[in-house]
Design a protein around this motif. Structure first.
Motif, PDB file in Angstrom:
ATOM      1  N   PHE A 105      -7.747  37.347  20.139  1.00 14.68           N
ATOM      2  CA  PHE A 105      -7.472  37.724  18.752  1.00 14.68           C
ATOM      3  C   PHE A 105      -8.708  37.548  17.888  1.00 14.68           C
ATOM      4  CE2 PHE A 105      -3.198  35.969  20.139  1.00 14.68           C
ATOM      5  CZ  PHE A 105      -2.727  37.217  20.524  1.00 14.68           C
TER       6      PHE A 105
ATOM      7  N   GLU B  78      -3.990  39.170  13.545  1.00 17.16           N
ATOM      8  CA  GLU B  78      -3.762  39.774  14.848  1.00 17.16           C
ATOM      9  C   GLU B  78      -2.917  38.863  15.745  1.00 17.16           C
ATOM     10  OE1 GLU B  78      -7.490  41.896  16.083  1.00 17.16           O
ATOM     11  OE2 GLU B  78      -6.792  41.246  18.062  1.00 17.16           O
TER      12      GLU B  78
ATOM     13  N   GLU C 212       0.667  39.128  14.686  1.00 20.39           N
ATOM     14  CA  GLU C 212       1.263  40.400  15.097  1.00 20.39           C
ATOM     15  C   GLU C 212       1.625  40.412  16.578  1.00 20.39           C
ATOM     16  OE1 GLU C 212      -1.049  43.045  11.732  1.00 20.39           O
ATOM     17  OE2 GLU C 212      -1.717  43.144  13.828  1.00 20.39           O
ATOM     18  N   HIS C 213       0.917  39.600  17.371  1.00 15.88           N
ATOM     19  CA  HIS C 213       1.217  39.533  18.800  1.00 15.88           C
ATOM     20  C   HIS C 213       2.141  38.375  19.149  1.00 15.88           C
ATOM     21  CE1 HIS C 213      -2.142  42.331  18.969  1.00 15.88           C
ATOM     22  NE2 HIS C 213      -1.680  42.684  20.161  1.00 15.88           N
TER      23      HIS C 213
END
Ligand SMILES: Nc1ncnc2c1ncn2[C@@H]1O[C@H](COP(=O)(O)OP(=O)(O)OP(=O)(O)O)[C@@H](O)[C@H]1O
Ligand SMILES: [Mg+2]
Length: 500
Positions: free
Chosen positions: A72, A77, A80-81
């Motif tokens: 990341f 990010e 979001e994951h």
């Protein structure tokens, strides 16, 4: 059946100028488990998690989430994951509302406008699911640190993450809130999340975790199932040797009466009619449940909480202590409970953070506007040595120290004001076991010099191991006093429940 691997970090390395923070560390977290990460202050725990979360770029190594390699670039990010983190340091917009803080950067929208109504309803629902009772419109600055920390936890949960990192989540929580957090963690575990849990509190670790990984000096030392570990085993893995005594020998002797507190009552707190004396060289513990008035006693003596009535005398001389500045001048020092949130000047370096409460002592004799650099350096070095603070230099920014090492700098700051009366609120919170011993030794040394020490602690063994007498607070009143050498946890708990 073995649980499925959710997250795998292998051979992670990270270097900062002058510090190899991570040297080939590996960590495997399985689905539906709580994995504790332990190690002394500065061992690299937070750094490892920040590499996962994309706050730091790792120098080398690999990270796999559900078998896919990830790296990341930033925390957005990571979120979001499905990787969320509750940080050791709270970083919140205090002037904004609870829901603003929760949805910052991902506000629900209606066209170009923020959908306030949805934001409110979503917050309500989230709090309902988690059993949190806070008005979403409340302004952050009006809430105590412990509630703000619970909010940070709710925020991490709201991302519906697969992996959630808790970095010392309980450092400012009350006992009740800790129970609440554990319920939330158990719920997440049952849902199949992988939880990474960082804490210095042994009892918590042994209770909540399935597996434990220990780090030392940026390296991986061991990973074991929690049920095969004991406090002694963990300590040995952490410090690399047996730690036979948790407490230094008590060599201090009480002298004449130094501090007299009479009929102390708080204006805006439940503190009511508290009276006690402390002798020179004596270490007094303040015990009691959360909210019993322990912290208020210290704050009223130091003059940062408003007194309704009461007198304070030091060496027979009345002192007013109407505010912090006056109290410092009168020879008092207070290490606050919320120091992590309020006392650390992140952009300043170690030296500046060390001398800041005591600047008048460093003014040049000829030219008072000039500060005596040599003396500041010498005193800062004393503090670093006494506390074994792990830092490359005195000029290092305090925010680049590990959480526990930041705390040591703040304690050193207060010791250097050369107080006659040292008021310590949870002095060893966030500090590792080895460093705790050194802080106990410092407290005993100060008593040996004839100082008065009053300390609040939620850790009963610490009160019994370090103090001479323990005053027990209950419902804002002094419920009783016990001799630390001749009492039991049961006796103290009974007194603590007296006025509840
Ligand atoms: N941004 C940074 N810049 C420079 N050095 C850093 C930075 N962040 C961490 N370090 C250093 O890396 C080492 C590991 O720190 P880290 O914060 O990971 O420790 P920790 O195990 O979390 O300790 P604690 O229990 O005190 O929180 C420390 O020596 C610290 O000073
Ligand atoms: Mg840390």
């Amino acid at each position: 059946m073995d649980k499925e691997v959710l997250l795998q970090m292998t051979d992670i390395c990270k270097e900062f100028p002058g510090v190899k923070a991570l040297d080939g560390v590996s960590l495997t977290v399985k689905r539906g488990t709580v994995h504790a990460l332990m190690g002394e202050n500065g061992a690299g725990k937070s750094t490892l998690m920040k590499c996962l979360f994309g706050i730091y770029n790792k120098d080398s190594g690999h990270i796999y989430l559900e078998g896919n390699e990830i790296s990341f670039k930033n925390s957005k990010e990571a979120l979001e994951h499905g990787v969320a983190m509750v940080h050791q340091e709270l970083n919140q917009a205090l002037k904004r509302s609870v829901m603003d803080n929760l949805w910052l950067g991902r506000y629900p929208r209606k066209g170009v406008m923020i959908d306030e109504h949805k934001m409110y309803e979503d917050t309500k629902k989230l709090f309902n699911d988690l059993g949190i009772d806070v008005d979403p419109r409340r302004i952050m600055s009006t809430m105590p640190v412990s509630q703000r920390q619970m909010l940070e936890i709710a925020k991490a949960v709201s991302y519906d993450a697969k992996v959630i990192v808790f970095d010392e989540p309980t450092s400012s929580l009350t006992e009740q809130e800790v129970e609440h957090l554990f319920e939330i963690i158990n719920m997440l575990r049952d849902k199949g999340c992988g939880i990474i849990y960082i804490s210095h509190k042994m009892a918590e670790i042994l209770r909540i975790s399935d597996e434990v990984t220990v780090m030392r000096d940026g390296t991986w030392i061991a990973t074991e199932p929690a049920k095969e570990l004991t406090t002694e085993k963990i300590i040995k893995l952490m410090v690399g040797r047996e730690l036979n005594n948790q407490f230094p020998p008590k060599t201090n002797k009480a002298g004449e009466i130094a501090l007299e507190v009479e009929h102390l009552s708080g204006q805006y707190s439940l503190l009511h009619d508290v009276s006690f004396n402390v002798r020179k060289g004596e270490i007094i513990g303040l015990a009691g449940l959360d909210g019993s008035g322990r912290t208020e006693v210290l704050e009223n003596i130091f003059g940062i909480a408003t007194r309704k009535s009461g007198t304070i005398r030091l060496d027979g001389r009345p002192v007013l202590n109407r505010n912090a500045r006056e109290s410092i001048k009168n020879g008092f020092a207070l290490l606050t409970e919320e120091r992590r949130a309020t006392d650390i000047f992140g952009i300043l370096d170690i030296r500046e953070n060390t001398v800041i409460s005591n600047l008048k002592n460093y003014r040049g004799k000829a030219l008072p506007v000039m500060l005596d650099d040599k003396k500041m350096k010498k005193d800062t070095q004393w503090s670093i040595d006494a506390m074994h603070t792990k830092t490359p230099t005195q000029g290092t920014k305090i925010r680049s120290l590990s959480g526990g090492n930041q705390q040591k700098v703040i304690l050193g700051r207060w010791l250097l004001t050369k107080p006659e009366v040292l008021l310590l609120d949870e002095p060893t919170r966030g500090i590792d076991v080895g460093a705790k011993y050194e802080i106990y030794q410092l407290i005993i040394d100060l008593a040996n010099e004839g100082k008065v020490v009053i300390m609040v602690s939620s850790e009963m063994p610490e009160l019994l191991g370090v103090c001479d007498r323990i005053l027990v607070m209950s419902g804002g009143q002094l419920a009783g006093e016990v001799d630390a050498r001749n009492t039991s946890q049961e006796e103290i708990m009974t007194l603590a429940a007296k006025y509840v």
